[in-house]
Design a protein around this motif. Structure first.
Motif, PDB file in Angstrom:
ATOM      1  N   ALA A  74      -3.195  -9.677 -18.308  1.00  0.00           N
ATOM      2  CA  ALA A  74      -2.185 -10.712 -18.108  1.00  0.00           C
ATOM      3  C   ALA A  74      -2.836 -11.953 -17.517  1.00  0.00           C
ATOM      4  O   ALA A  74      -3.627 -11.855 -16.580  1.00  0.00           O
ATOM      5  CB  ALA A  74      -1.077 -10.209 -17.192  1.00  0.00           C
ATOM      6  N   VAL A  75      -2.475 -13.090 -18.083  1.00  0.00           N
ATOM      7  CA  VAL A  75      -2.984 -14.374 -17.597  1.00  0.00           C
ATOM      8  C   VAL A  75      -1.788 -15.237 -17.207  1.00  0.00           C
ATOM      9  O   VAL A  75      -0.821 -15.357 -17.972  1.00  0.00           O
ATOM     10  CB  VAL A  75      -3.839 -15.074 -18.681  1.00  0.00           C
ATOM     11  CG1 VAL A  75      -4.294 -16.449 -18.207  1.00  0.00           C
ATOM     12  CG2 VAL A  75      -5.042 -14.211 -19.053  1.00  0.00           C
ATOM     13  N   HIS A  76      -1.867 -15.819 -16.010  1.00  0.00           N
ATOM     14  CA  HIS A  76      -0.824 -16.727 -15.540  1.00  0.00           C
ATOM     15  C   HIS A  76      -0.600 -17.802 -16.613  1.00  0.00           C
ATOM     16  O   HIS A  76      -1.562 -18.353 -17.161  1.00  0.00           O
ATOM     17  CB  HIS A  76      -1.276 -17.373 -14.225  1.00  0.00           C
ATOM     18  CG  HIS A  76      -0.214 -18.138 -13.527  1.00  0.00           C
ATOM     19  ND1 HIS A  76       0.301 -19.321 -14.016  1.00  0.00           N
ATOM     20  CD2 HIS A  76       0.441 -17.882 -12.366  1.00  0.00           C
ATOM     21  CE1 HIS A  76       1.227 -19.769 -13.191  1.00  0.00           C
ATOM     22  NE2 HIS A  76       1.332 -18.911 -12.180  1.00  0.00           N
ATOM     23  N   PRO A  77       0.652 -18.112 -16.935  1.00  0.00           N
ATOM     24  CA  PRO A  77       0.934 -19.092 -17.996  1.00  0.00           C
ATOM     25  C   PRO A  77       0.214 -20.434 -17.831  1.00  0.00           C
ATOM     26  O   PRO A  77      -0.152 -21.068 -18.825  1.00  0.00           O
ATOM     27  CB  PRO A  77       2.454 -19.267 -17.927  1.00  0.00           C
ATOM     28  CG  PRO A  77       2.949 -17.963 -17.377  1.00  0.00           C
ATOM     29  CD  PRO A  77       1.888 -17.512 -16.402  1.00  0.00           C
ATOM     30  N   GLU A  78      -0.020 -20.858 -16.605  1.00  0.00           N
ATOM     31  CA  GLU A  78      -0.700 -22.144 -16.386  1.00  0.00           C
ATOM     32  C   GLU A  78      -2.174 -22.117 -16.786  1.00  0.00           C
ATOM     33  O   GLU A  78      -2.783 -23.176 -16.940  1.00  0.00           O
ATOM     34  CB  GLU A  78      -0.590 -22.559 -14.912  1.00  0.00           C
ATOM     35  CG  GLU A  78       0.801 -22.951 -14.495  1.00  0.00           C
ATOM     36  CD  GLU A  78       0.872 -23.363 -13.030  1.00  0.00           C
ATOM     37  OE1 GLU A  78      -0.170 -23.701 -12.439  1.00  0.00           O
ATOM     38  OE2 GLU A  78       1.987 -23.344 -12.484  1.00  0.00           O
ATOM     39  N   TYR A  79      -2.744 -20.908 -16.952  1.00  0.00           N
ATOM     40  CA  TYR A  79      -4.182 -20.802 -17.232  1.00  0.00           C
ATOM     41  C   TYR A  79      -4.477 -20.175 -18.589  1.00  0.00           C
ATOM     42  O   TYR A  79      -5.610 -19.767 -18.851  1.00  0.00           O
ATOM     43  CB  TYR A  79      -4.862 -20.010 -16.109  1.00  0.00           C
ATOM     44  CG  TYR A  79      -4.608 -20.634 -14.765  1.00  0.00           C
ATOM     45  CD1 TYR A  79      -5.168 -21.858 -14.426  1.00  0.00           C
ATOM     46  CD2 TYR A  79      -3.751 -20.031 -13.845  1.00  0.00           C
ATOM     47  CE1 TYR A  79      -4.894 -22.456 -13.205  1.00  0.00           C
ATOM     48  CE2 TYR A  79      -3.478 -20.617 -12.622  1.00  0.00           C
ATOM     49  CZ  TYR A  79      -4.060 -21.830 -12.312  1.00  0.00           C
ATOM     50  OH  TYR A  79      -3.786 -22.426 -11.101  1.00  0.00           O
ATOM     51  N   ARG A  80      -3.498 -20.151 -19.456  1.00  0.00           N
ATOM     52  CA  ARG A  80      -3.707 -19.609 -20.801  1.00  0.00           C
ATOM     53  C   ARG A  80      -4.422 -20.645 -21.672  1.00  0.00           C
ATOM     54  O   ARG A  80      -4.312 -21.846 -21.465  1.00  0.00           O
ATOM     55  CB  ARG A  80      -2.377 -19.220 -21.427  1.00  0.00           C
ATOM     56  CG  ARG A  80      -1.778 -18.027 -20.729  1.00  0.00           C
ATOM     57  CD  ARG A  80      -0.498 -17.593 -21.364  1.00  0.00           C
ATOM     58  NE  ARG A  80       0.064 -16.470 -20.608  1.00  0.00           N
ATOM     59  CZ  ARG A  80       1.325 -16.127 -20.644  1.00  0.00           C
ATOM     60  NH1 ARG A  80       2.175 -16.776 -21.401  1.00  0.00           N
ATOM     61  NH2 ARG A  80       1.743 -15.107 -19.929  1.00  0.00           N
ATOM     62  N   GLY A  81      -5.166 -20.137 -22.637  1.00  0.00           N
ATOM     63  CA  GLY A  81      -5.819 -20.999 -23.612  1.00  0.00           C
ATOM     64  C   GLY A  81      -7.158 -21.556 -23.155  1.00  0.00           C
ATOM     65  O   GLY A  81      -7.739 -22.393 -23.858  1.00  0.00           O
ATOM     66  N   ILE A  82      -7.665 -21.100 -22.011  1.00  0.00           N
ATOM     67  CA  ILE A  82      -8.962 -21.607 -21.540  1.00  0.00           C
ATOM     68  C   ILE A  82     -10.004 -20.491 -21.448  1.00  0.00           C
ATOM     69  O   ILE A  82     -11.079 -20.686 -20.884  1.00  0.00           O
ATOM     70  CB  ILE A  82      -8.846 -22.344 -20.182  1.00  0.00           C
ATOM     71  CG1 ILE A  82      -8.326 -21.417 -19.079  1.00  0.00           C
ATOM     72  CG2 ILE A  82      -7.971 -23.582 -20.318  1.00  0.00           C
ATOM     73  CD1 ILE A  82      -8.413 -22.017 -17.672  1.00  0.00           C
ATOM     74  N   GLY A  83      -9.685 -19.317 -21.975  1.00  0.00           N
ATOM     75  CA  GLY A  83     -10.657 -18.236 -22.032  1.00  0.00           C
ATOM     76  C   GLY A  83     -10.577 -17.203 -20.931  1.00  0.00           C
ATOM     77  O   GLY A  83     -11.448 -16.331 -20.840  1.00  0.00           O
ATOM     78  N   VAL A  84      -9.546 -17.255 -20.104  1.00  0.00           N
ATOM     79  CA  VAL A  84      -9.422 -16.289 -19.010  1.00  0.00           C
ATOM     80  C   VAL A  84      -9.252 -14.872 -19.574  1.00  0.00           C
ATOM     81  O   VAL A  84      -9.889 -13.924 -19.099  1.00  0.00           O
ATOM     82  CB  VAL A  84      -8.266 -16.649 -18.054  1.00  0.00           C
ATOM     83  CG1 VAL A  84      -8.070 -15.585 -16.987  1.00  0.00           C
ATOM     84  CG2 VAL A  84      -8.515 -18.007 -17.414  1.00  0.00           C
ATOM     85  N   GLY A  85      -8.426 -14.719 -20.585  1.00  0.00           N
ATOM     86  CA  GLY A  85      -8.231 -13.404 -21.207  1.00  0.00           C
ATOM     87  C   GLY A  85      -9.536 -12.840 -21.746  1.00  0.00           C
ATOM     88  O   GLY A  85      -9.824 -11.654 -21.592  1.00  0.00           O
ATOM     89  N   SER A  86     -10.347 -13.688 -22.350  1.00  0.00           N
ATOM     90  CA  SER A  86     -11.649 -13.247 -22.862  1.00  0.00           C
ATOM     91  C   SER A  86     -12.564 -12.793 -21.735  1.00  0.00           C
ATOM     92  O   SER A  86     -13.250 -11.770 -21.852  1.00  0.00           O
ATOM     93  CB  SER A  86     -12.320 -14.379 -23.648  1.00  0.00           C
ATOM     94  OG  SER A  86     -11.612 -14.644 -24.839  1.00  0.00           O
ATOM     95  N   LEU A  87     -12.578 -13.536 -20.637  1.00  0.00           N
ATOM     96  CA  LEU A  87     -13.409 -13.138 -19.494  1.00  0.00           C
ATOM     97  C   LEU A  87     -12.968 -11.785 -18.935  1.00  0.00           C
ATOM     98  O   LEU A  87     -13.804 -10.941 -18.576  1.00  0.00           O
ATOM     99  CB  LEU A  87     -13.348 -14.199 -18.392  1.00  0.00           C
ATOM    100  CG  LEU A  87     -14.039 -15.526 -18.685  1.00  0.00           C
ATOM    101  CD1 LEU A  87     -13.736 -16.537 -17.575  1.00  0.00           C
ATOM    102  CD2 LEU A  87     -15.533 -15.340 -18.850  1.00  0.00           C
TER     103      LEU A  87
END
Length: 149
Positions: A74-87
């Motif tokens: 799960a990634v906080h909505p404010e930080y989606r699309g910058i690669g956090v899920g991939s990390l």
């Protein structure tokens, strides 16, 4: 992304994890369930993504025999699309390598195309369907596997 730190989930992050959980999932895990996951560091393996002291997301899996079963990413909505899920997924895969886990599996909502695409990017393949898996709306889950970690 170089300033995003991935570290083990600790009890001090529980309130932030619960907040992210409630934002990301229609049927979020309870505080008690998440606290039990943190306590069980034999089977449960969880990591968080943070920048300074800002919690950006978390991921977890269960180590069962020689398999890793992803429970949540799960990634906080404010930080989606910058690669956090991939990390976060990279970190789970690295745990598998360290622990000699040979394969990983997960269930993902049929409607969650963004998550499915992330998993496919990492070599996960669709292996089946769990009909009516999600209690909130009876949505099917796609079962995905990654072999030869």
């Amino acid at each position: 992304m170089t300033d995003i730190e991935i570290c083990p989930l600790k009890a001090k992050y529980i309130d932030g994890i619960i907040a992210i959980n409630n934002m990301c999932f229609s049927t979020p895990w309870s505080r008690e369930s998440l606290e039990k996951e943190i306590e069980d560091n034999i089977i449960a393996k969880y990591v968080v993504a943070k920048k300074c002291d800002i919690l950006m997301g978390y991921a977890g899996m269960w180590h069962i025999l020689d398999e890793g079963h992803i429970t949540n990413i799960a990634v906080h909505p404010e930080y989606r699309g910058i690669g956090v899920g991939s990390l976060l997924l990279d970190a789970l895969i690295e745990i598998c390598r360290i622990k000699s886990i040979n394969s990983m599996t997960l269930e993902v909502r049929k409607s969650n195309i963004i998550a499915q695409n992330l998993y496919k990017k990492y070599g996960f393949i669709e292996e089946g369907i769990r009909r009516f898996y999600y209690a909130d709306n009876k949505e099917d889950a796609i079962i995905m596997w990654k072999y030869n970690i």
